[in-house]
Design a protein around this motif. Structure first.
Motif, PDB file in Angstrom:
ATOM      1  N   THR A  56      -0.631 -10.390  -6.064  1.00  0.00           N
ATOM      2  CA  THR A  56       0.227 -10.912  -5.000  1.00  0.00           C
ATOM      3  C   THR A  56       1.679 -10.982  -5.456  1.00  0.00           C
ATOM      4  O   THR A  56       2.600 -10.613  -4.715  1.00  0.00           O
ATOM      5  CB  THR A  56      -0.258 -12.303  -4.568  1.00  0.00           C
ATOM      6  N   ALA A  57       1.891 -11.454  -6.695  1.00  0.00           N
ATOM      7  CA  ALA A  57       3.258 -11.519  -7.234  1.00  0.00           C
ATOM      8  C   ALA A  57       3.866 -10.125  -7.329  1.00  0.00           C
ATOM      9  O   ALA A  57       5.051  -9.928  -7.023  1.00  0.00           O
ATOM     10  CB  ALA A  57       3.246 -12.205  -8.605  1.00  0.00           C
ATOM     11  N   TRP A  58       3.066  -9.142  -7.758  1.00  0.00           N
ATOM     12  CA  TRP A  58       3.570  -7.762  -7.851  1.00  0.00           C
ATOM     13  C   TRP A  58       3.953  -7.223  -6.484  1.00  0.00           C
ATOM     14  O   TRP A  58       4.993  -6.574  -6.333  1.00  0.00           O
ATOM     15  CB  TRP A  58       2.501  -6.861  -8.475  1.00  0.00           C
ATOM     16  N   MET A  59       3.140  -7.478  -5.455  1.00  0.00           N
ATOM     17  CA  MET A  59       3.431  -6.975  -4.118  1.00  0.00           C
ATOM     18  C   MET A  59       4.725  -7.579  -3.573  1.00  0.00           C
ATOM     19  O   MET A  59       5.543  -6.886  -2.963  1.00  0.00           O
ATOM     20  CB  MET A  59       2.272  -7.280  -3.176  1.00  0.00           C
ATOM     21  N   ILE A  60       4.917  -8.881  -3.811  1.00  0.00           N
ATOM     22  CA  ILE A  60       6.135  -9.532  -3.350  1.00  0.00           C
ATOM     23  C   ILE A  60       7.354  -8.980  -4.084  1.00  0.00           C
ATOM     24  O   ILE A  60       8.439  -8.820  -3.512  1.00  0.00           O
ATOM     25  CB  ILE A  60       6.023 -11.060  -3.539  1.00  0.00           C
ATOM     26  N   TYR A  61       7.189  -8.664  -5.381  1.00  0.00           N
ATOM     27  CA  TYR A  61       8.296  -8.128  -6.173  1.00  0.00           C
ATOM     28  C   TYR A  61       8.582  -6.662  -5.827  1.00  0.00           C
ATOM     29  O   TYR A  61       9.739  -6.235  -5.803  1.00  0.00           O
ATOM     30  CB  TYR A  61       7.961  -8.254  -7.661  1.00  0.00           C
ATOM     31  N   SER A 210       0.756 -11.211  10.478  1.00  0.00           N
ATOM     32  CA  SER A 210       1.688 -10.185  10.011  1.00  0.00           C
ATOM     33  C   SER A 210       1.811 -10.228   8.501  1.00  0.00           C
ATOM     34  O   SER A 210       1.627 -11.281   7.870  1.00  0.00           O
ATOM     35  CB  SER A 210       3.068 -10.393  10.646  1.00  0.00           C
ATOM     36  N   SER A 211       2.129  -9.066   7.920  1.00  0.00           N
ATOM     37  CA  SER A 211       2.273  -8.984   6.466  1.00  0.00           C
ATOM     38  C   SER A 211       3.588  -9.630   6.037  1.00  0.00           C
ATOM     39  O   SER A 211       4.621  -9.439   6.686  1.00  0.00           O
ATOM     40  CB  SER A 211       2.249  -7.518   6.019  1.00  0.00           C
ATOM     41  N   PRO A 212       3.587 -10.388   4.919  1.00  0.00           N
ATOM     42  CA  PRO A 212       4.829 -11.027   4.474  1.00  0.00           C
ATOM     43  C   PRO A 212       5.813 -10.044   3.855  1.00  0.00           C
ATOM     44  O   PRO A 212       6.978 -10.381   3.673  1.00  0.00           O
ATOM     45  CB  PRO A 212       4.350 -12.049   3.448  1.00  0.00           C
ATOM     46  N   VAL A 213       5.341  -8.837   3.496  1.00  0.00           N
ATOM     47  CA  VAL A 213       6.226  -7.841   2.890  1.00  0.00           C
ATOM     48  C   VAL A 213       6.116  -6.531   3.653  1.00  0.00           C
ATOM     49  O   VAL A 213       5.125  -6.255   4.330  1.00  0.00           O
ATOM     50  CB  VAL A 213       5.868  -7.603   1.390  1.00  0.00           C
ATOM     51  N   ALA A 214       7.170  -5.696   3.524  1.00  0.00           N
ATOM     52  CA  ALA A 214       7.195  -4.391   4.192  1.00  0.00           C
ATOM     53  C   ALA A 214       6.534  -3.353   3.294  1.00  0.00           C
ATOM     54  O   ALA A 214       7.187  -2.445   2.757  1.00  0.00           O
ATOM     55  CB  ALA A 214       8.633  -4.002   4.521  1.00  0.00           C
ATOM     56  N   ALA A 215       5.214  -3.486   3.131  1.00  0.00           N
ATOM     57  CA  ALA A 215       4.459  -2.573   2.279  1.00  0.00           C
ATOM     58  C   ALA A 215       3.831  -1.468   3.126  1.00  0.00           C
ATOM     59  O   ALA A 215       3.619  -1.642   4.331  1.00  0.00           O
ATOM     60  CB  ALA A 215       3.373  -3.338   1.528  1.00  0.00           C
ATOM     61  N   PRO A 216       3.520  -0.308   2.529  1.00  0.00           N
ATOM     62  CA  PRO A 216       2.839   0.766   3.259  1.00  0.00           C
ATOM     63  C   PRO A 216       1.489   0.289   3.792  1.00  0.00           C
ATOM     64  O   PRO A 216       0.889  -0.635   3.233  1.00  0.00           O
ATOM     65  CB  PRO A 216       2.663   1.868   2.201  1.00  0.00           C
ATOM     66  N   PRO A 217       0.990   0.912   4.871  1.00  0.00           N
ATOM     67  CA  PRO A 217      -0.299   0.493   5.445  1.00  0.00           C
ATOM     68  C   PRO A 217      -1.441   0.506   4.430  1.00  0.00           C
ATOM     69  O   PRO A 217      -2.302  -0.382   4.451  1.00  0.00           O
ATOM     70  CB  PRO A 217      -0.530   1.512   6.561  1.00  0.00           C
ATOM     71  N   SER A 218      -1.465   1.502   3.546  1.00  0.00           N
ATOM     72  CA  SER A 218      -2.551   1.579   2.569  1.00  0.00           C
ATOM     73  C   SER A 218      -2.547   0.370   1.641  1.00  0.00           C
ATOM     74  O   SER A 218      -3.616  -0.162   1.282  1.00  0.00           O
ATOM     75  CB  SER A 218      -2.429   2.866   1.750  1.00  0.00           C
ATOM     76  N   VAL A 219      -1.349  -0.078   1.245  1.00  0.00           N
ATOM     77  CA  VAL A 219      -1.253  -1.253   0.369  1.00  0.00           C
ATOM     78  C   VAL A 219      -1.672  -2.512   1.116  1.00  0.00           C
ATOM     79  O   VAL A 219      -2.398  -3.364   0.578  1.00  0.00           O
ATOM     80  CB  VAL A 219       0.182  -1.398  -0.175  1.00  0.00           C
ATOM     81  N   ARG A 220      -1.253  -2.629   2.363  1.00  0.00           N
ATOM     82  CA  ARG A 220      -1.617  -3.808   3.158  1.00  0.00           C
ATOM     83  C   ARG A 220      -3.133  -3.870   3.360  1.00  0.00           C
ATOM     84  O   ARG A 220      -3.741  -4.939   3.264  1.00  0.00           O
ATOM     85  CB  ARG A 220      -0.899  -3.787   4.507  1.00  0.00           C
ATOM     86  N   ILE A 221      -3.736  -2.719   3.627  1.00  0.00           N
ATOM     87  CA  ILE A 221      -5.190  -2.691   3.812  1.00  0.00           C
ATOM     88  C   ILE A 221      -5.897  -3.080   2.517  1.00  0.00           C
ATOM     89  O   ILE A 221      -6.882  -3.829   2.523  1.00  0.00           O
ATOM     90  CB  ILE A 221      -5.638  -1.296   4.285  1.00  0.00           C
ATOM     91  N   PHE A 223      -4.783  -5.009   0.080  1.00  0.00           N
ATOM     92  CA  PHE A 223      -4.640  -6.436  -0.188  1.00  0.00           C
ATOM     93  C   PHE A 223      -5.383  -7.273   0.852  1.00  0.00           C
ATOM     94  O   PHE A 223      -5.706  -8.431   0.589  1.00  0.00           O
ATOM     95  CB  PHE A 223      -3.159  -6.819  -0.213  1.00  0.00           C
ATOM     96  N   LEU A 224      -5.659  -6.691   2.012  1.00  0.00           N
ATOM     97  CA  LEU A 224      -6.397  -7.419   3.033  1.00  0.00           C
ATOM     98  C   LEU A 224      -7.891  -7.397   2.753  1.00  0.00           C
ATOM     99  O   LEU A 224      -8.575  -8.425   2.869  1.00  0.00           O
ATOM    100  CB  LEU A 224      -6.120  -6.799   4.416  1.00  0.00           C
ATOM    101  N   ILE A 225      -8.414  -6.241   2.354  1.00  0.00           N
ATOM    102  CA  ILE A 225      -9.851  -6.093   2.157  1.00  0.00           C
ATOM    103  C   ILE A 225     -10.276  -6.418   0.727  1.00  0.00           C
ATOM    104  O   ILE A 225     -11.439  -6.718   0.465  1.00  0.00           O
ATOM    105  CB  ILE A 225     -10.292  -4.651   2.521  1.00  0.00           C
ATOM    106  N   GLY A 226      -9.323  -6.389  -0.215  1.00  0.00           N
ATOM    107  CA  GLY A 226      -9.650  -6.627  -1.619  1.00  0.00           C
ATOM    108  C   GLY A 226     -10.249  -7.991  -1.907  1.00  0.00           C
ATOM    109  O   GLY A 226     -11.308  -8.084  -2.560  1.00  0.00           O
ATOM    110  N   PRO A 227      -9.624  -9.095  -1.444  1.00  0.00           N
ATOM    111  CA  PRO A 227     -10.182 -10.419  -1.749  1.00  0.00           C
ATOM    112  C   PRO A 227     -11.611 -10.624  -1.258  1.00  0.00           C
ATOM    113  O   PRO A 227     -12.465 -11.054  -2.043  1.00  0.00           O
ATOM    114  CB  PRO A 227      -9.195 -11.374  -1.069  1.00  0.00           C
ATOM    115  N   PRO A 228     -11.940 -10.332   0.017  1.00  0.00           N
ATOM    116  CA  PRO A 228     -13.333 -10.563   0.415  1.00  0.00           C
ATOM    117  C   PRO A 228     -14.332  -9.663  -0.298  1.00  0.00           C
ATOM    118  O   PRO A 228     -15.447 -10.097  -0.623  1.00  0.00           O
ATOM    119  CB  PRO A 228     -13.324 -10.292   1.930  1.00  0.00           C
TER     120      PRO A 228
END
Length: 262
Positions: A56-61, A210-221, A223-228
């Motif tokens: 999460t810290a890396w994505m925000i950075y 909504s995503s807190p960062v302007a990341a590509p769709p693949s990255v958002r997906i 980080f969305l599916i990774g935790p569960p």
């Protein structure tokens, strides 16, 4: 010849500012004697949490932020509160189903062990209720007015209650999610059974956010599916480890093992 008596050292009492955190830990940490503990499971859970925080810290950075840091922190805190709310609703239902599905004499044992989860639920409920009564629509001031000359005493006690209940409630919300409302006090198989339900429920909430960062769709997906997915995989591994290393299965927990055939 004289004899000396040794006294066990007294447990240090926490100060007022540390007391909410210490008492919340005691209220929500599983403490049943004889409960199975496994260092490998604890280490895997810590590793997963560490990787999640680092990712999460890396994505925000790495990507431009679409929200302020305070807004992101509020969103994460709101997710913890939602998770605690899901546990408050789903936890008792799952515990009731587990106890009802168990055969005697296990059912009576599990009913006695409900003291742990009920302690956590009661502690969280009382702290939230106290804050609601004292802070909602200046409730503390309205109640104090009924005490006449003693209202200054009530206001002082109310202030101390709020100063205690706020950190206690925040810590309780985090710990009740981490320890799955002390369900391990009832049986060790319950936390890995309930945790996937919790994270998939949060997946549904985050999917429409909504995503807190302007990341590509693949990255958002990811980080969305990774935790569960990671929590589900860890829960399945934990159930397998309980079976292979300790001989504990869901069937054995319910006393519903099939008889051995020769």
């Amino acid at each position: 010849m004289t004899s000396t008596t040794r006294y066990a050292p007294r447990r240090a009492r926490p100060g007022f500012f540390a007391a909410p955190f210490v008492l919340a830990s005691r209220a929500f940490r599983p403490s049943r004697p004889g409960r199975i503990t496994d260092g490998a499971i604890d280490a895997a859970q810590i590793a997963r949490t560490t990787v999640g925080i680092a990712a999460t810290a890396w994505m925000i950075y790495a990507y431009p932020m679409q929200e302020s840091a305070s807004a992101i922190a509020k969103d994460k805190f709101a997710e913890i509160l939602i998770s605690a709310g899901v546990l408050v609703v789903a936890g008792p239902l799952i515990l009731a189903l587990f106890v009802l599905a168990a055969r005697t004499p296990a059912r009576a044992v599990y009913l006695r062990r409900l003291k742990g989860p009920l302690t956590g639920f009661g502690a969280l409920f009382v702290s939230v209720l106290a804050l609601f009564l004292l802070l909602q629509d200046s409730g503390g001031a309205r109640i104090a007015a009924q005490f006449g000359a003693l209202q200054i005493v009530f206001l002082l006690l109310a202030l101390l209650t709020v100063l205690f209940a706020v950190p206690f409630g925040l810590t309780a919300a985090v710990l009740c999610v981490h320890y799955v409302f002390r369900t391990a006090d009832v049986h060790e198989v319950l936390p890995p059974l309930i945790s996937p339900l919790l994270v998939w429920a949060m997946f549904g909430v985050q999917y429409f956010d909504s995503s807190p960062v302007a990341a590509p769709p693949s990255v958002r997906i990811l980080f969305l599916i990774g935790p569960p997915l990671s929590v589900t995989a860890l829960s399945l591994w934990e159930l397998r480890r309980l079976r292979t290393h300790f001989g504990v299965t869901i069937r054995s927990a319910l006393h519903r093992q099939r008889p051995l055939t020769r």
